[in-house]
Design a protein around this motif. Structure first.
Motif, PDB file in Angstrom:
ATOM      1  N   ALA A 263       0.833  -1.207   0.000  1.00 35.02           N
ATOM      2  CA  ALA A 263       0.000   0.000   0.000  1.00 35.02           C
ATOM      3  C   ALA A 263       0.866   1.255   0.000  1.00 35.02           C
ATOM      4  CB  ALA A 263      -0.932   0.002   1.210  1.00 35.02           C
ATOM      5  N   LEU A 264       1.967   1.242   0.763  1.00 34.82           N
ATOM      6  CA  LEU A 264       2.862   2.399   0.786  1.00 34.82           C
ATOM      7  C   LEU A 264       3.559   2.567  -0.559  1.00 34.82           C
ATOM      8  CD1 LEU A 264       4.045   4.671   2.506  1.00 34.82           C
ATOM      9  CD2 LEU A 264       5.923   3.128   3.099  1.00 34.82           C
ATOM     10  N   GLN A 265       3.877   1.465  -1.217  1.00 34.41           N
ATOM     11  CA  GLN A 265       4.485   1.546  -2.542  1.00 34.41           C
ATOM     12  C   GLN A 265       3.561   2.265  -3.519  1.00 34.41           C
ATOM     13  OE1 GLN A 265       5.508  -2.274  -4.228  1.00 34.41           O
ATOM     14  NE2 GLN A 265       6.334  -1.383  -6.106  1.00 34.41           N
ATOM     15  N   LEU A 266       2.277   1.939  -3.487  1.00 35.66           N
ATOM     16  CA  LEU A 266       1.327   2.606  -4.374  1.00 35.66           C
ATOM     17  C   LEU A 266       1.116   4.064  -3.964  1.00 35.66           C
ATOM     18  CD1 LEU A 266      -1.383  -0.146  -4.996  1.00 35.66           C
ATOM     19  CD2 LEU A 266       0.731   0.322  -6.244  1.00 35.66           C
ATOM     20  N   ALA A 267       1.069   4.333  -2.657  1.00 32.00           N
ATOM     21  CA  ALA A 267       0.915   5.711  -2.200  1.00 32.00           C
ATOM     22  C   ALA A 267       2.088   6.571  -2.661  1.00 32.00           C
ATOM     23  CB  ALA A 267       0.798   5.750  -0.670  1.00 32.00           C
ATOM     24  N   ASN A 268       3.284   6.026  -2.605  1.00 27.42           N
ATOM     25  CA  ASN A 268       4.448   6.769  -3.063  1.00 27.42           C
ATOM     26  C   ASN A 268       4.361   7.068  -4.553  1.00 27.42           C
ATOM     27  OD1 ASN A 268       7.363   7.706  -3.025  1.00 27.42           O
ATOM     28  ND2 ASN A 268       7.452   5.986  -4.470  1.00 27.42           N
ATOM     29  N   LEU A 269       3.891   6.131  -5.334  1.00 28.72           N
ATOM     30  CA  LEU A 269       3.747   6.369  -6.770  1.00 28.72           C
ATOM     31  C   LEU A 269       2.736   7.480  -7.037  1.00 28.72           C
ATOM     32  CD1 LEU A 269       3.793   2.706  -8.101  1.00 28.72           C
ATOM     33  CD2 LEU A 269       5.521   4.458  -8.547  1.00 28.72           C
ATOM     34  N   VAL A 270       1.635   7.481  -6.304  1.00 29.28           N
ATOM     35  CA  VAL A 270       0.637   8.539  -6.476  1.00 29.28           C
ATOM     36  C   VAL A 270       1.265   9.900  -6.167  1.00 29.28           C
ATOM     37  CG1 VAL A 270      -1.525   9.509  -5.604  1.00 29.28           C
ATOM     38  CG2 VAL A 270      -1.346   7.047  -6.011  1.00 29.28           C
ATOM     39  N   TYR A 271       2.072   9.946  -5.100  1.00 34.12           N
ATOM     40  CA  TYR A 271       2.637  11.231  -4.679  1.00 34.12           C
ATOM     41  C   TYR A 271       3.711  11.736  -5.649  1.00 34.12           C
ATOM     42  CZ  TYR A 271       5.287  14.794  -2.328  1.00 34.12           C
ATOM     43  OH  TYR A 271       5.940  15.968  -2.054  1.00 34.12           O
ATOM     44  N   GLY A 272       4.751  10.931  -5.892  1.00 32.87           N
ATOM     45  CA  GLY A 272       5.844  11.428  -6.725  1.00 32.87           C
ATOM     46  C   GLY A 272       6.682  10.352  -7.372  1.00 32.87           C
ATOM     47  N   GLY A 273       6.159   9.130  -7.428  1.00 32.68           N
ATOM     48  CA  GLY A 273       6.980   8.003  -7.842  1.00 32.68           C
ATOM     49  C   GLY A 273       7.050   7.722  -9.327  1.00 32.68           C
ATOM     50  N   PHE A 274       6.273   8.434 -10.141  1.00 33.90           N
ATOM     51  CA  PHE A 274       6.402   8.250 -11.591  1.00 33.90           C
ATOM     52  C   PHE A 274       5.925   9.524 -12.284  1.00 33.90           C
ATOM     53  CE2 PHE A 274       2.038   7.565 -11.097  1.00 33.90           C
ATOM     54  CZ  PHE A 274       1.378   7.149 -12.251  1.00 33.90           C
ATOM     55  N   PHE A 275       5.999   9.554 -13.606  1.00 34.08           N
ATOM     56  CA  PHE A 275       5.853  10.817 -14.320  1.00 34.08           C
ATOM     57  C   PHE A 275       4.468  11.433 -14.175  1.00 34.08           C
ATOM     58  CE2 PHE A 275       5.498  13.652 -18.005  1.00 34.08           C
ATOM     59  CZ  PHE A 275       6.691  14.361 -17.873  1.00 34.08           C
ATOM     60  N   SER A 276       3.438  10.614 -13.987  1.00 33.89           N
ATOM     61  CA  SER A 276       2.086  11.150 -13.868  1.00 33.89           C
ATOM     62  C   SER A 276       1.669  11.361 -12.418  1.00 33.89           C
ATOM     63  CB  SER A 276       1.095  10.202 -14.557  1.00 33.89           C
ATOM     64  OG  SER A 276       1.351  10.133 -15.944  1.00 33.89           O
ATOM     65  N   SER A 277       2.618  11.452 -11.515  1.00 34.31           N
ATOM     66  CA  SER A 277       2.312  11.621 -10.092  1.00 34.31           C
ATOM     67  C   SER A 277       1.854  13.047  -9.779  1.00 34.31           C
ATOM     68  CB  SER A 277       3.548  11.286  -9.254  1.00 34.31           C
ATOM     69  OG  SER A 277       4.580  12.223  -9.540  1.00 34.31           O
ATOM     70  N   ARG A 278       1.295  13.219  -8.602  1.00 37.49           N
ATOM     71  CA  ARG A 278       0.800  14.531  -8.179  1.00 37.49           C
ATOM     72  C   ARG A 278       1.930  15.564  -8.095  1.00 37.49           C
ATOM     73  NH1 ARG A 278      -3.466  13.482  -3.188  1.00 37.49           N
ATOM     74  NH2 ARG A 278      -5.027  12.264  -4.328  1.00 37.49           N
ATOM     75  N   LEU A 279       3.058  15.184  -7.517  1.00 42.05           N
ATOM     76  CA  LEU A 279       4.162  16.124  -7.360  1.00 42.05           C
ATOM     77  C   LEU A 279       4.695  16.583  -8.714  1.00 42.05           C
ATOM     78  CD1 LEU A 279       6.180  17.527  -5.424  1.00 42.05           C
ATOM     79  CD2 LEU A 279       7.660  15.514  -5.696  1.00 42.05           C
ATOM     80  N   VAL A 280       4.898  15.651  -9.628  1.00 45.85           N
ATOM     81  CA  VAL A 280       5.429  15.999 -10.942  1.00 45.85           C
ATOM     82  C   VAL A 280       4.441  16.874 -11.700  1.00 45.85           C
ATOM     83  CG1 VAL A 280       6.180  15.071 -13.172  1.00 45.85           C
ATOM     84  CG2 VAL A 280       6.889  13.949 -11.050  1.00 45.85           C
ATOM     85  N   GLU A 281       3.165  16.537 -11.637  1.00 45.24           N
ATOM     86  CA  GLU A 281       2.156  17.347 -12.317  1.00 45.24           C
ATOM     87  C   GLU A 281       2.139  18.779 -11.779  1.00 45.24           C
ATOM     88  OE1 GLU A 281       0.157  16.847 -14.802  1.00 45.24           O
ATOM     89  OE2 GLU A 281       0.396  14.705 -15.172  1.00 45.24           O
ATOM     90  N   ASN A 282       2.381  18.932 -10.477  1.00 42.88           N
ATOM     91  CA  ASN A 282       2.320  20.248  -9.861  1.00 42.88           C
ATOM     92  C   ASN A 282       3.571  21.064 -10.168  1.00 42.88           C
ATOM     93  OD1 ASN A 282       2.455  22.474  -8.073  1.00 42.88           O
ATOM     94  ND2 ASN A 282       1.298  21.420  -6.498  1.00 42.88           N
ATOM     95  N   ILE A 283       4.739  20.642  -9.654  1.00 45.73           N
ATOM     96  CA  ILE A 283       5.904  21.535  -9.711  1.00 45.73           C
ATOM     97  C   ILE A 283       6.702  21.419 -11.003  1.00 45.73           C
ATOM     98  CG2 ILE A 283       6.057  21.527  -7.204  1.00 45.73           C
ATOM     99  CD1 ILE A 283       8.549  19.799  -7.407  1.00 45.73           C
ATOM    100  N   ARG A 284       6.404  20.403 -11.820  1.00 42.47           N
ATOM    101  CA  ARG A 284       7.079  20.341 -13.118  1.00 42.47           C
ATOM    102  C   ARG A 284       6.159  20.754 -14.249  1.00 42.47           C
ATOM    103  NH1 ARG A 284       8.154  17.556 -17.805  1.00 42.47           N
ATOM    104  NH2 ARG A 284      10.347  17.227 -18.327  1.00 42.47           N
TER     105      ARG A 284
END
Length: 462
Positions: free
Chosen positions: A294-315
């Motif tokens: 579950a933590l592995q998937l949560a990390n991907l949602v946050y910033g773990g791949f190109f379509s993540s929330r973090l990448v969409e926001n600051i990049r």
């Protein structure tokens, strides 16, 4: 002359006159079937994992030897310097082979063999044609049991290593990494990933020979072999080659690291810097924890791949950085969650604000079913892709072996990911991605950054 082609945005490309262009259906993701494997421990204490994968007529070999300091746990020791020089010269000569002999014999069987070291392990990576397996194993045996570390080789590699260290320490990414490790782990030996140049300069051939005798030991080490060879035959070949590698005692595993605890981000002054390095960290979970999928998937949602929330926001949205990511790092006795982003000085405070915002949103606005399903497919696909080659599977299994795991964990992991629920992802997101759980460092020009960071808060200023 034809009119210039109008540039279309990604949104325009993704739409048609009838509405959004549908995504193609993903193919079925098939986990590896039961592999033909053997997982055993030889009489000398060396664990051997052999896997048959017949995609190409090659074999891939990985060796992992725990490599903590056999003499002391203090960073005041020269263990890191001696270890680096050992790894650089262990394949440069034995009583029966010179460096040229080693390279020639391996080349004749289409093979290679390299060594590397970090604060946790000494590693050997090799491969060859199947017909050359015995040759690779014999060269490995010769190095493990009889490396002589010729004076001229030690002197040459020592000079090269000193120069590489001095160059590396001028790089912003290295400064940031070293600052983060000291901030998180203090004087624990694991925090010292690179020795000081003057420490390396003082290492002698006798120092390296003594370290080899004390620390290059089979008990506690693991050898993984993947290739077009029957596992039983592979184990016999390994036992014939390395059964004579014996020693008293066991390889030294570094002591567990302290748990990462949240707190202020430390601003590290780098005068004149035009860019800043943001490095955040929080407590993670080891792979054996039932919540890890579950933590592995949560990390991907946050910033773990190109379509993540973090990448969409600051990049993608704000253009603060070209590169941003989050990822787990497995450490002796534990794990951490890391967040990396590099940004221009003028955008540093805003990028840190948005990074924290996405942490808070991750904790308080749980991932949707669509987000979890997308990251689930990505995680399973990435795992299967990364382990589809002989070399990829060998590298993955040797890392698992360092945690005491084996092929069974690998085979079962796609199923664990498939069974994770949205609610489970939300639970770990709330616990592990709260902004208060994170600390870290920010490397940049304090003269430029201090006014905005003081207003932002949560940053320890120099």
């Amino acid at each position: 002359m034809s009119a210039p082609t109008k540039h279309r945005s990604a949104e325009e490309i993704g739409r048609t006159a009838l509405g959004p262009r549908p995504f193609p259906e993903l193919g079925e993701q098939r986990a590896a079937a039961d592999l033909d494997t053997v997982d055993t421990t030889l009489a000398n204490g060396l664990r051997v994992i052999a896997v048959r994968r017949s995609s190409v007529p090659l074999v891939e070999l990985r060796v992992r030897i725990p490599f903590g300091d056999p003499a002391t746990s203090s960073t005041g020791s020269t263990h890191a310097a001696r270890a680096e020089l050992l790894a650089s010269t262990v394949l440069t000569g034995t009583a029966t082979r010179s460096r040229v002999d080693v390279d020639t014999e391996l080349a004749l069987v289409g093979g290679e063999l390299d060594a590397a070291v970090d604060p946790e392990r000494l590693s050997f990576t090799g491969n060859a044609l199947v017909a050359g397996l015995d040759t690779v194993l014999d060269v490995l045996r010769d190095a493990l049991t009889g490396a002589t570390y010729p004076d001229h080789e030690v002197e040459r590699e020592r000079e090269r290593l000193v120069e590489r260290i001095r160059l590396a320490r001028s790089q912003p990414s290295v400064i940031a990494r070293e600052s983060l490790q000291r901030h998180l782990y203090g004087d624990h030996p694991y925090a010292k990933e690179m020795p000081e140049a003057d420490e390396v300069s003082s290492v002698t051939r006798d120092d390296v020979l003594a370290l080899h005798a004390a620390a290059v030991l089979p008990r506690g080490a693991v050898l993984v072999l993947v290739g077009d060879v029957a596992p039983d035959a592979a184990v016999r070949a390994i036992e014939n080659a390395l059964g004579g590698w014996t020693a008293e005692g066991a390889a030294v595993t570094p002591s567990p690291l302290p748990v990462v605890r949240g707190g202020d981000v430390l601003l590290v002054h780098r005068p004149g810097a035009v860019q800043s390095q943001i490095r955040l960290a929080a407590r993670g979970l080891v792979r054996t924890d039932e919540r890890y999928p579950a933590l592995q998937l949560a990390n991907l949602v946050y910033g773990g791949f190109f379509s993540s929330r973090l990448v969409e926001n600051i990049r993608e949205d704000k253009g603060y950085t070209y590169h941003a990511r989050s990822y787990p790092e497995f450490t002796p006795g534990g794990a951490a969650l890391l967040v990396d982003a590099d940004t221009a000085s003028e955008a540093t405070a805003a990028a840190l604000l948005e990074t924290r915002y996405e942490l808070g949103r991750m904790a308080l606005v749980p991932p949707s079913e669509a987000e979890v399903d997308t990251t689930r497919r990505y995680a399973i696909g990435a795992l299967l892709t990364a382990t589809s080659s002989q070399g990829g599977l060998a590298s993955f299994l040797v890392n698992l072996a360092g945690l005491g795991l084996g092929v069974d964990w690998f085979l079962a992991h796609p199923g664990r990911l498939a069974s994770v629920t949205v609610e489970q992802v939300a639970e770990v997101a709330l616990e592990f991605f709260a902004p208060s759980a994170f600390t870290g460092v920010l490397v940049g020009d304090a003269d430029k950054l201090t006014p905005q960071l003081r207003a932002l808060g949560g940053v320890a200023l120099p």
